[in-house]
Design a protein around this motif. Structure first.
Motif, mmCIF file in Angstrom:
data_model
loop_
_atom_site.group_PDB
_atom_site.id
_atom_site.type_symbol
_atom_site.label_atom_id
_atom_site.label_comp_id
_atom_site.label_asym_id
_atom_site.label_seq_id
_atom_site.Cartn_x
_atom_site.Cartn_y
_atom_site.Cartn_z
ATOM 1 N N ALA A 99 17.976 51.615 -37.346
ATOM 2 C CA ALA A 99 18.749 51.150 -38.495
ATOM 3 C C ALA A 99 20.181 50.780 -38.131
ATOM 4 C CB ALA A 99 18.745 52.221 -39.581
ATOM 5 N N ILE A 100 20.717 51.391 -37.069
ATOM 6 C CA ILE A 100 22.143 51.180 -36.791
ATOM 7 C C ILE A 100 22.436 50.494 -35.460
ATOM 8 C CG2 ILE A 100 22.738 53.205 -38.159
ATOM 9 C CD1 ILE A 100 23.231 54.745 -35.620
ATOM 10 N N TYR A 101 21.427 50.312 -34.583
ATOM 11 C CA TYR A 101 21.773 49.820 -33.252
ATOM 12 C C TYR A 101 22.215 48.358 -33.249
ATOM 13 C CZ TYR A 101 17.751 46.864 -31.980
ATOM 14 O OH TYR A 101 16.830 45.853 -31.879
ATOM 15 N N LYS A 102 21.884 47.605 -34.284
ATOM 16 C CA LYS A 102 22.332 46.218 -34.373
ATOM 17 C C LYS A 102 23.602 46.063 -35.199
ATOM 18 C CE LYS A 102 18.053 43.637 -33.600
ATOM 19 N NZ LYS A 102 17.113 42.628 -34.158
ATOM 20 N N ARG A 103 24.119 47.170 -35.690
ATOM 21 C CA ARG A 103 25.342 47.107 -36.490
ATOM 22 C C ARG A 103 26.549 46.933 -35.588
ATOM 23 N NH1 ARG A 103 23.063 46.128 -41.406
ATOM 24 N NH2 ARG A 103 21.339 47.574 -41.753
ATOM 25 N N SER A 104 27.718 46.898 -36.218
ATOM 26 C CA SER A 104 28.964 46.729 -35.468
ATOM 27 C C SER A 104 29.225 47.957 -34.602
ATOM 28 C CB SER A 104 30.135 46.514 -36.424
ATOM 29 O OG SER A 104 30.351 47.674 -37.222
ATOM 30 N N GLU A 105 30.088 47.792 -33.619
ATOM 31 C CA GLU A 105 30.410 48.896 -32.722
ATOM 32 C C GLU A 105 31.002 50.072 -33.477
ATOM 33 O OE1 GLU A 105 30.580 51.153 -29.432
ATOM 34 O OE2 GLU A 105 29.628 49.179 -29.587
ATOM 35 N N THR A 107 30.417 50.932 -36.624
ATOM 36 C CA THR A 107 29.361 51.592 -37.388
ATOM 37 C C THR A 107 28.501 52.450 -36.482
ATOM 38 O OG1 THR A 107 29.302 49.736 -38.941
ATOM 39 C CG2 THR A 107 27.415 51.224 -38.949
ATOM 40 N N ARG A 108 28.130 51.919 -35.309
ATOM 41 C CA ARG A 108 27.314 52.696 -34.368
ATOM 42 C C ARG A 108 28.054 53.942 -33.917
ATOM 43 N NH1 ARG A 108 26.240 47.705 -31.875
ATOM 44 N NH2 ARG A 108 27.515 48.338 -30.090
ATOM 45 N N PHE A 111 28.213 56.639 -36.844
ATOM 46 C CA PHE A 111 26.974 57.372 -37.107
ATOM 47 C C PHE A 111 26.557 58.224 -35.909
ATOM 48 C CE2 PHE A 111 26.473 54.299 -40.579
ATOM 49 C CZ PHE A 111 26.087 55.157 -41.586
#
Length: 298
Positions: A99-105, A107-108, A111
């Motif tokens: 869910a988060i690995y493609k988000r912005s740095e 955001t990653r 989380f």
């Protein structure tokens, strides 16, 4: 020709010696604090070893465990914890990572920090917080369930809920490292593989099953084995929150080892319990390596 061969052998021996010199500190630590205690525990398990006696009794300690209902209950509780916690940790960690690995740095990083925080926080601190959450009179959990008309529950004092309450704590403290590992592994999957599958009109489910999941196998193997071992060795949560109660409903094999050795002074029986646990963990780990490690290069 002979001089060249001798020179090559000399270089090989020198490299071999240098390699083991670098390994010496870690190898010494392993031999003294891991291998020797394991062998010593196996040796002690064959003795009636208490504060007042040290007598060879062979496999009598193992026969005592075979007929001991308390040990059976502890083993059953341990297996239930492992059977519930390990799949949930794996599935939840992989879900969060995807869910988060493609988000912005940012955001990653946020989380990863949030989920990894319980893993680096003191076990005692986490346990104290959860103890207040589960408190029957002042706990947040009973406060929330009260909105739905539920009566206050003694989560850690009821045989019906105590084991699951402990398992929930174990899960929350175990997902941090797998999430970080899965995020790193997902980032290493070449995007060309996924794009090729999308061009072939593969559904997201097919892409996950046929592309992503096989490429995550090395990480899956590590996470499954380590999470299983850690779940089998759960002790601190039990000792700090329930001491195996109520009525041994949260007692585990590791807590049984502690109880027999340091509360009752029966070191031989405690060693036998440790040996049984080690054998069980070893067998399960071999099965996991066989099933999940068939396509993994070591």
């Amino acid at each position: 020709m002979i001089a060249t061969v001798l020179k090559l052998k000399k270089n090989v021996y020198r490299d071999w010696l240098m390699s083991y010199l670098f390994l010496l500190p870690a190898l010494t630590f392993f031999l003294i604090f891991v291998l020797f205690p394991m062998l010593k525990g196996g040796y002690m398990s064959l003795y009636d070893y208490t504060i007042t006696s040290f007598e060879f009794i062979g496999f009598d300690n193992y026969m005592t465990l075979y007929h001991d209902e308390t040990f059976h209950k502890s083993l059953r509780n341990t297996i239930i914890i492992v059977a519930v916690a390990v799949p949930i940790v794996i599935m939840f960690s992989l879900f969060v990572a995807m869910a988060i690995y493609k988000r912005s740095e940012f955001t990653r990083s946020f989380f990863r920090g949030v989920f990894y925080l319980p893993a680096v926080t003191s076990v005692v601190s986490v346990t104290v917080v959860w103890g207040w959450i589960y408190h029957p009179n002042f706990g947040v959990l009973n406060y929330i369930t009260g909105f739905f008309g539920m009566e206050p529950i003694s989560w850690l004092g009821d045989t019906r809920t105590a084991l699951m309450a402990i398992t929930v704590i174990l899960i929350t403290t175990s997902v941090g490292q797998p999430i970080i590992l899965y995020i790193a592994s997902l980032g290493n999957i070449p995007t060309t593989y996924i794009e090729a599958a999308q061009i072939d009109r593969a559904t997201p489910g097919q892409i996950f099953r046929k592309v992503i999941w096989p490429l995550l196998m090395p990480t899956n193997l590590y996470v499954i084995v380590i999470t299983t071992i850690n779940s089998f060795q759960i002790f601190a949560l039990i000792q700090l929150l329930t001491s195996g109660g109520p009525v041994y409903s949260t007692s585990t094999v590791m807590y049984g080892v502690y109880e027999q050795a340091f509360l009752l002074g029966n070191f031989g029986l405690a060693s036998a319990m440790g040996v049984v646990l080690a054998i069980i963990i070893g067998i399960i780990s071999l099965i996991q390596f066989k099933y999940f490690g068939s396509d993994v290069e070591y």
